[in-house]
Design a protein around this motif. Structure first.
Motif, PDB file in Angstrom:
ATOM      1  N   SER A  31       8.927 -19.473   0.420  1.00  0.00           N
ATOM      2  CA  SER A  31       8.976 -18.344  -0.500  1.00  0.00           C
ATOM      3  C   SER A  31       7.571 -17.767  -0.577  1.00  0.00           C
ATOM      4  CB  SER A  31       9.405 -18.782  -1.902  1.00  0.00           C
ATOM      5  OG  SER A  31      10.711 -19.312  -1.890  1.00  0.00           O
ATOM      6  N   ASP A  32       7.496 -16.507  -0.950  1.00  0.00           N
ATOM      7  CA  ASP A  32       6.190 -15.856  -1.092  1.00  0.00           C
ATOM      8  C   ASP A  32       5.902 -15.546  -2.557  1.00  0.00           C
ATOM      9  OD1 ASP A  32       5.441 -15.864   1.623  1.00  0.00           O
ATOM     10  OD2 ASP A  32       6.733 -14.124   2.012  1.00  0.00           O
ATOM     11  N   LEU A  33       4.655 -15.232  -2.832  1.00  0.00           N
ATOM     12  CA  LEU A  33       4.247 -14.908  -4.196  1.00  0.00           C
ATOM     13  C   LEU A  33       5.138 -13.813  -4.765  1.00  0.00           C
ATOM     14  CD1 LEU A  33       0.332 -14.824  -4.031  1.00  0.00           C
ATOM     15  CD2 LEU A  33       1.817 -16.658  -4.877  1.00  0.00           C
ATOM     16  N   GLY A  34       5.579 -14.014  -5.994  1.00  0.00           N
ATOM     17  CA  GLY A  34       6.421 -13.021  -6.655  1.00  0.00           C
ATOM     18  C   GLY A  34       7.905 -13.264  -6.442  1.00  0.00           C
ATOM     19  N   ASP A  35       8.271 -14.123  -5.480  1.00  0.00           N
ATOM     20  CA  ASP A  35       9.699 -14.412  -5.237  1.00  0.00           C
ATOM     21  C   ASP A  35      10.266 -15.252  -6.379  1.00  0.00           C
ATOM     22  OD1 ASP A  35       9.543 -13.104  -2.846  1.00  0.00           O
ATOM     23  OD2 ASP A  35       9.651 -14.904  -1.580  1.00  0.00           O
ATOM     24  N   HIS A  36      11.536 -14.996  -6.696  1.00  0.00           N
ATOM     25  CA  HIS A  36      12.243 -15.866  -7.643  1.00  0.00           C
ATOM     26  C   HIS A  36      12.670 -17.130  -6.904  1.00  0.00           C
ATOM     27  CE1 HIS A  36      14.760 -17.045 -11.016  1.00  0.00           C
ATOM     28  NE2 HIS A  36      15.632 -17.441 -10.094  1.00  0.00           N
ATOM     29  N   VAL A  37      12.484 -18.275  -7.536  1.00  0.00           N
ATOM     30  CA  VAL A  37      12.947 -19.533  -6.933  1.00  0.00           C
ATOM     31  C   VAL A  37      13.814 -20.270  -7.951  1.00  0.00           C
ATOM     32  CG1 VAL A  37      10.961 -19.728  -5.399  1.00  0.00           C
ATOM     33  CG2 VAL A  37      10.881 -20.828  -7.621  1.00  0.00           C
ATOM     34  N   GLU A  38      14.798 -20.997  -7.409  1.00  0.00           N
ATOM     35  CA  GLU A  38      15.690 -21.793  -8.251  1.00  0.00           C
ATOM     36  C   GLU A  38      15.232 -23.244  -8.248  1.00  0.00           C
ATOM     37  OE1 GLU A  38      18.389 -21.110 -10.141  1.00  0.00           O
ATOM     38  OE2 GLU A  38      18.107 -18.946  -9.772  1.00  0.00           O
ATOM     39  N   LYS A  39      15.463 -23.913  -9.369  1.00  0.00           N
ATOM     40  CA  LYS A  39      15.177 -25.343  -9.452  1.00  0.00           C
ATOM     41  C   LYS A  39      15.883 -26.070  -8.301  1.00  0.00           C
ATOM     42  CE  LYS A  39      15.503 -29.319 -12.518  1.00  0.00           C
ATOM     43  NZ  LYS A  39      15.831 -29.814 -13.862  1.00  0.00           N
ATOM     44  N   GLY A  40      15.154 -26.920  -7.593  1.00  0.00           N
ATOM     45  CA  GLY A  40      15.741 -27.683  -6.495  1.00  0.00           C
ATOM     46  C   GLY A  40      15.626 -27.008  -5.139  1.00  0.00           C
ATOM     47  N   GLN A  41      15.297 -25.727  -5.147  1.00  0.00           N
ATOM     48  CA  GLN A  41      15.164 -24.980  -3.893  1.00  0.00           C
ATOM     49  C   GLN A  41      13.961 -25.488  -3.094  1.00  0.00           C
ATOM     50  OE1 GLN A  41      15.169 -20.731  -4.671  1.00  0.00           O
ATOM     51  NE2 GLN A  41      13.923 -20.310  -2.846  1.00  0.00           N
TER      52      GLN A  41
END
Ligand code: ZN
Length: 333
Positions: free
Chosen positions: A274-284
């Motif tokens: 993922s890159d800066l500013g991306d939304h990430v989900e727990k566990g991803q």
């Protein structure tokens, strides 16, 4: 209590005098190539009558560039007649580190932001810290210390303040952070608050605002513009400059606990997923670390421990065990 000795730094400017003064904080430093030499820390004082004092610093770490650039430019342009009060500008706070382009001082390996309250009879870096602790901070009402990620980290551009027990001080710091109007704002959790300039300023009751405006060991046109606008906005907010705050939307971030931080357990090649500013989900999976010792082996996978936005990352392509790979912040809106 034992009496601390006087700090050896002598300023070539008069902090009480009206007008614009460019000079130095002169720190005697005897060494092989200059027996009676000195470390010369550039300082500009712009004062006009009575009013609050703002202490503006960059280069606390020597490989972070938005602060030094924005503040060096401010020393070229700020006129006394524009100011109500006093602005003390020190763009290259740990000057030996800035001149070497390194996070810490090449003289004593001192990390200035881990050296507070400093020592008047300590190393060069400890002497600089002591001068801020006992001479400059007491003069200030408002303290802005501009940071970025340096060579090893990259950040979403955010202004920040800390959560403080004193409600009035806490509110003043948060208002300053909001006035800075960076694209993101953050109430910061420090991994390691002992020895920080931030803590020293806050313990003296000052309004303290800091930032992380990018990183990777350089700056961009955009990140510098954020710094310059933020400095001007902050001076207007605290009544030191006339004019309108250049407001902008800012996304509030939060780093509530240690689950924000993902660290590498091994050395290797860093693959960011993922890159800066991306939304990430727990566990991803947010990063993988690949071996540089052998082929054909599966990489280690690193997972987000919470959902949020990727707010910081390790910058170089290689990581070592213990390095922070990523910081996931909560989005408060
Ligand atoms: Zn820094």
């Amino acid at each position: 209590m034992t009496q601390l000795r006087d700090n050896p730094i002598s300023p070539t400017v008069d902090f009480a005098r009206d007008g614009v003064q460019h000079g130095f904080l002169k720190l005697p430093y005897s060494r092989d190539d200059s027996a009676w030499g000195a470390v010369m820390i550039p300082v500009t004082v712009v004062k006009n009558g009575s009013g609050p004092t703002a202490l503006l610093t960059g280069g606390n770490h020597g490989d972070e560039y938005e602060g030094p650039l924005a503040l060096a430019k401010l020393t070229q342009s700020l006129r006394a007649e524009d100011v109500s009060g006093r602005v003390i500008i020190i763009p290259f706070m740990n000057t030996p580190a800035v001149q070497a382009g390194t996070r810490t001082s090449p003289i004593d390996k001192g990390n200035l932001n881990r050296s507070f309250p400093g020592k008047p009879d300590g190393s060069v870096t400890q002497k600089i810290a002591d001068y801020f602790q006992r001479t400059l901070l007491p003069m200030a009402d408002v303290v802005l210390d501009i940071h970025s990620g340096g060579k090893t980290l990259d950040f979403l551009p955010f202004a920040a303040c800390h959560m403080l027990a004193d409600k009035a001080q806490d509110a003043a710091c948060e208002a300053g952070m909001r006035a800075f109007a960076a694209p993101y704002s953050m109430r910061m959790l420090e991994l390691d608050a002992v020895g920080m300039y931030d803590t020293a300023a806050e313990e003296q009751g000052k309004v303290f605002v800091t930032s992380e405006l990018g990183g990777g060991g350089s700056s961009t046109a955009k990140s510098l513009a954020i710094a310059e606008r933020g400095v001007r906005n902050l001076l207007i907010h605290f009544g030191l400059l006339a004019g309108e705050i250049d407001a902008a939307d800012s996304v509030m971030l939060d780093m509530p606990d240690g689950d924000c931080f993902v660290a590498s357990a091994e050395d290797g090649l860093l693959e960011m997923c993922s890159d800066l500013g991306d939304h990430v989900e727990k566990g991803q999976v947010i990063a993988r670390v690949h071996s540089v010792q052998r082929t054909g082996s599966a990489p280690s996978e690193y997972h987000a421990k919470r959902s949020g936005v990727l707010a910081a990352r390790h910058f170089p392509g290689l990581v070592k065990g213990g390095d922070t790979i990523a910081v996931v912040a909560d989005v408060l809106g």
